[in-house]
Scaffold this motif. Sequence first.
Motif, short mmCIF file in Angstrom:
data_model
loop_
_atom_site.label_atom_id
_atom_site.label_comp_id
_atom_site.label_asym_id
_atom_site.label_seq_id
_atom_site.Cartn_x
_atom_site.Cartn_y
_atom_site.Cartn_z
N LEU A 155 -5.02 1.62 0.25
CA LEU A 155 -3.82 1.67 -0.58
C LEU A 155 -3.58 3.06 -1.14
O LEU A 155 -2.43 3.46 -1.36
CB LEU A 155 -3.95 0.66 -1.74
CG LEU A 155 -3.98 -0.82 -1.36
CD1 LEU A 155 -4.18 -1.69 -2.60
CD2 LEU A 155 -2.70 -1.22 -0.64
N ARG A 159 1.17 7.14 0.21
CA ARG A 159 1.66 8.01 -0.87
C ARG A 159 3.13 8.37 -0.63
O ARG A 159 3.61 8.36 0.51
CB ARG A 159 0.83 9.29 -0.96
CG ARG A 159 -0.63 9.08 -1.27
CD ARG A 159 -1.42 10.38 -1.12
NE ARG A 159 -2.82 10.20 -1.48
CZ ARG A 159 -3.31 10.41 -2.70
NH1 ARG A 159 -2.51 10.85 -3.66
NH2 ARG A 159 -4.60 10.24 -2.96
N SER A 168 1.13 6.60 -5.35
CA SER A 168 0.56 5.82 -4.26
C SER A 168 0.60 4.35 -4.65
O SER A 168 0.80 3.99 -5.82
CB SER A 168 -0.88 6.25 -3.97
OG SER A 168 -1.72 5.98 -5.08
N VAL A 169 0.39 3.51 -3.64
CA VAL A 169 0.38 2.06 -3.92
C VAL A 169 -0.76 1.71 -4.86
O VAL A 169 -0.61 0.87 -5.76
CB VAL A 169 0.29 1.30 -2.59
CG1 VAL A 169 0.19 -0.21 -2.85
CG2 VAL A 169 1.48 1.60 -1.70
N ARG A 170 -1.89 2.37 -4.68
CA ARG A 170 -3.03 2.09 -5.57
C ARG A 170 -2.69 2.47 -7.01
O ARG A 170 -3.02 1.73 -7.95
CB ARG A 170 -4.24 2.87 -5.08
CG ARG A 170 -5.45 2.72 -6.00
CD ARG A 170 -6.65 3.47 -5.46
NE ARG A 170 -7.79 3.36 -6.36
CZ ARG A 170 -9.00 3.86 -6.11
NH1 ARG A 170 -9.22 4.51 -4.97
NH2 ARG A 170 -9.98 3.71 -6.98
N ILE A 173 -0.37 -0.17 -8.45
CA ILE A 173 -1.05 -1.43 -8.75
C ILE A 173 -1.95 -1.28 -9.96
O ILE A 173 -1.97 -2.14 -10.87
CB ILE A 173 -1.85 -1.89 -7.52
CG1 ILE A 173 -0.91 -2.26 -6.37
CG2 ILE A 173 -2.74 -3.08 -7.88
CD1 ILE A 173 -1.62 -2.64 -5.11
#
Length: 440
Positions: A155, A159, A168-170, A173
């Motif tokens: 994840l 980016r 980024s997705v991380r 989240i």
Amino acid sequence: MARVGAPTPRIEDIDAWLAGITQPSALAELAALLVCVGLAWGLVWLVRRASGLPNERSIWFGRQIIDGVMFPMVLLALAYLSFMLLARWLPVAVFKIAIPVLVALAVIRLGVKVLQVVFVNAPFVRSLERSISWLAWVAMVLWVSGLLPLVLEELDDIRWKVGGATLSVRTMIEGALTAGIVLLLALWISAAIESRLLRSATGGQLSLRKAASNAVRALLVFVGLLVALSAVGIDLTALSVLGGAIGVGIGFGLQKLAASYVSGFVMLAERSVRIGDNVRVDDFEGRITDINARYTVVRSLGGREAIIPNEMFISNRIENLSLADPRILQSTVVSVGYDSDVELVMSLLAEAALSQDRVLRDPAPGVNLTNFGADGLEFTLNYWMTDPENGQQNLRSRINLVILQLLRGHGIEIPYPQRVIHTRVQASHAGQDGLEGKRP
């Protein structure tokens, strides 16, 4: 031989874990886990008993011992302590599953209880509870299986660039989870403060404490939102100019909404309108059951509830029937024949009012001869009451029934309406009119 380093409740080798779960030491782990359950239940029971029977909205206890937040928290602490001790001498297998499961249960129970207490009977609470449960169980499975670091790395590779920041997705989240946890804790603290403030408050004191709890909740949620935005990676200083422009636009567009919020705090602070007062607003009469930041709930005697913006209580004329005096005057009108004993009628009407316990003795009921009607003498019976929330028409109905019974028992006539009709007809002789008759 003691192991070196702190053990982690995570399955790193599936084959080794399967081999460990079939060893006799697994029975010792199960026994230790059962002991932890018994100790946690006993400790929560003692704390519950020492603190008195909590209400149903208690976050720590709930309705029962095991459906609050304290039981899974205590059980998790005891289980982790047992895991740390047993891992020094035994190959641990059961606790590597039990610890993540207990963590998920604690997170689910915390989120569910806080949402149930803060948003009572809200339709979206069930969806939020289900989302928290699924998220907690998925995170638990990824943690136990050792896939969580790999998933986070994948994840993190997704980016994109927004202005001068790289997201980024991380990051999104993790920011969303941080925001949810911060807001959940803010709501928990505000709910605990509100429960503490409103526990034994009544009347005007209740209104002041309600205002304080609303202000604390708004402040905590605002701080939580700021922390959540920072956790996502948004620079708050960059929002100052945009926030000012948006604030001006929102200020013009939401004047009524802002006025209602400010009016709510003014009402609670000056105590001109309090929870429990009987008011009449825009031809709607009822009892105030709740005062929120934006609106006030007024419940009529018929069970209907009106949601009234707080601005109306400040800018309009409101009748507060119980601001300085909770007593309410009621009256009923009775007609009797002209040949009736006036003194006897007045005493019977006063006796009928005093036959009801809800009628005040001080001031005593009053009877007045108010009109010489076309059909009889009209008497007005006035009496006072202090509990209009229990109904007004039912009290008047009981008094009227007693009046009817007393008047009939003493032979006092309640006259029927009498009318005399005069009819004029054309006479049989030409050019001559006459009155033929009168009909009663």
